[in-house]
Motif scaffolding. Structure first.
Motif, PDB file in Angstrom:
ATOM      1  N   ALA A 188      77.160  16.012 -83.482  1.00  0.00           N
ATOM      2  CA  ALA A 188      75.859  15.424 -83.121  1.00  0.00           C
ATOM      3  C   ALA A 188      74.767  15.798 -84.114  1.00  0.00           C
ATOM      4  O   ALA A 188      73.584  15.509 -83.877  1.00  0.00           O
ATOM      5  CB  ALA A 188      75.465  15.888 -81.715  1.00  0.00           C
TER       6      ALA A 188
ATOM      7  N   ARG B 267      73.828  14.747 -87.188  1.00  0.00           N
ATOM      8  CA  ARG B 267      73.018  13.698 -87.814  1.00  0.00           C
ATOM      9  C   ARG B 267      72.035  13.077 -86.823  1.00  0.00           C
ATOM     10  O   ARG B 267      70.851  12.900 -87.126  1.00  0.00           O
ATOM     11  CB  ARG B 267      73.929  12.618 -88.392  1.00  0.00           C
ATOM     12  N   GLY B 268      72.532  12.781 -85.601  1.00  0.00           N
ATOM     13  CA  GLY B 268      71.652  12.201 -84.595  1.00  0.00           C
ATOM     14  C   GLY B 268      70.526  13.141 -84.210  1.00  0.00           C
ATOM     15  O   GLY B 268      69.385  12.716 -83.993  1.00  0.00           O
TER      16      GLY B 268
ATOM     17  N   ALA C 162      66.479  12.585 -84.593  1.00  0.00           N
ATOM     18  CA  ALA C 162      65.590  12.749 -83.437  1.00  0.00           C
ATOM     19  C   ALA C 162      64.449  13.704 -83.762  1.00  0.00           C
ATOM     20  O   ALA C 162      63.337  13.563 -83.226  1.00  0.00           O
ATOM     21  CB  ALA C 162      66.383  13.269 -82.238  1.00  0.00           C
TER      22      ALA C 162
END
Length: 383
Positions: A35, A37-38, A42
């Motif tokens: 997770a 990169r996400g 964000a």
């Protein structure tokens, strides 16, 4: 708690890590790495601007999550100590942390505030981390901004998740404390436990259909925790009404402080005992157990005195409650306790004695009044 080892002691509270934590750590590191990169997007941070491999970031964030859990549990424990409670230890598990509070602060109000202390601490920490992230907006240190954003988000999630009224989580404990004034502790625990089991089933279904293995594990532990807590509170309610004198065995077999462990071992084998009180001048000075004897090599037992191997024991009188006796045995990990009156040994009580007495009392109460030991029109006094 079996399978846990101590890593530190804070304010007299042993901090332990369970082996399940070590097993789940690489898995969490992998999930956080996936997770990565996400999460960077964000946080409004270019992923390519961050230094270090995503898996290293994942490992660091997994460790940070458990450190946040530790701070959360410390908040519970320190409040309990401040209000007269007793804390056995804090253990980090694969699903989070557990504070073993062996004596709760008196009154449902303090229980509610103690339960609230953890989520509030997590939310405050999360707010501080996110505020720092905002303050670093103009800075060129993408690593710091991302770290503070992620730490803030983790603590906010931790605080809000624990406020769900899913017993035995913090929100469930707050709910139980609120209901205690109207229903009594046993029925309040039963109600909060049923709600907790409902949330556990919901978590389990979401985890199964969504492919979230961690959520399924959380659901299992929430369900089992709600069941265990309900059973413990019922047991406490029963045993608080039973004095030790009704359950103890009036046997006065003991060993002298100057007896060797070889003599103690011989007595244990001949009398089929797992523990024997140690007397000095006619008074109880400790308890020598089978496990303690086994720790000393057979060739050295003749040189070791019973006093040297004796474990300290609390002064348990015949008027003490069976719950206090069971709590002391569990906290000290002893198979039995000597019962004394005016300093003299009058008997012993074992965990088996207490459980047998509890089962008989529970059978009697169920026969008279129904499954919760309360007759028609009766209401348990809040504690």
């Amino acid at each position: 708690m079996r399978g846990a080892f101590r890593i530190a002691t804070l304010r007299g509270i042993p901090i332990r890590v369970h082996y399940s934590f070590l097993l789940v750590l690489p898995f969490l590191a992998f999930l956080f790495g996936q997770a990565f990169r996400g999460a960077a997007l964000a946080a409004d941070v270019p992923p390519e601007a961050l230094r270090g491999h995503p898996m290293l970031w994942g490992l660091g964030l997994a460790v940070a999550l458990f450190l946040s859990v530790l701070v959360h549990e410390l908040a519970h424990s320190l409040y309990a100590l401040r209000k007269g409670g007793e804390v056995s230890d804090i253990t980090l598990l694969m699903i989070g942390g557990v504070s073993r509070i062996t004596r709760m602060p008196d009154g449902p109000r303090h229980e509610a505030l103690m339960a609230l202390a953890g989520p509030v601490t997590s939310l405050v920490l999360g707010g501080l981390f996110l505020a720092t992230y905002v303050l670093l907006e103009g800075a060129r240190s993408f690593n710091l901004r991302f770290a503070f954003f992620y730490l803030g988000s983790l603590n906010i999630f931790l605080g809000l998740f624990n406020l769900l009224p899913a017993f035995p989580m913090d929100g469930g404990r707050i709910l139980r404390a609120v209901l205690t004034g109207r229903l009594g502790r046993v029925r309040a625990t039963q109600t909060a436990g049923l709600i907790g089991k409902g949330f556990a089933l919901l978590f389990g279904m979401l985890g199964l259909f969504g492919g979230n293995f961690i959520l399924v594990i959380i659901a299992f532990f929430v369900f089992m925790g709600a069941e265990a807590e309900s059973r413990e509170v019922l047991m406490q309610s029963l045993l608080n009404r039973v004095p030790v004198r009704e359950l103890m065995v009036p046997r006065t077999a003991a060993v002298e402080a100057e007896d060797s462990l070889e003599q103690v071992a011989t007595r244990m084998q001949a009398e089929r005992r797992r523990a024997l009180p140690v007397l000095e001048g006619g008074r109880v000075v400790g308890l020598v157990t089978l496990a303690t004897v086994r720790q000393v090599p057979a060739s050295q037992r003749a040189q070791v005195r019973a006093r040297e191997a004796a474990l300290p024991v609390p002064e348990l009188t015949p008027d003490a409650t069976a719950w206090e006796a069971l709590r002391q045995m569990g906290q000290r990990r002893l198979p039995q306790l000597p019962v004394v009156q005016d300093g003299l040994l009058v008997g012993t009580v074992t965990q088996e004695d207490i459980m047998r007495g509890m089962q008989l009392r529970e059978l009697e109460d169920t026969h008279r009044h129904g499954p919760w030991g309360l007759g028609p029109g009766q209401r348990e006094s809040p504690t």
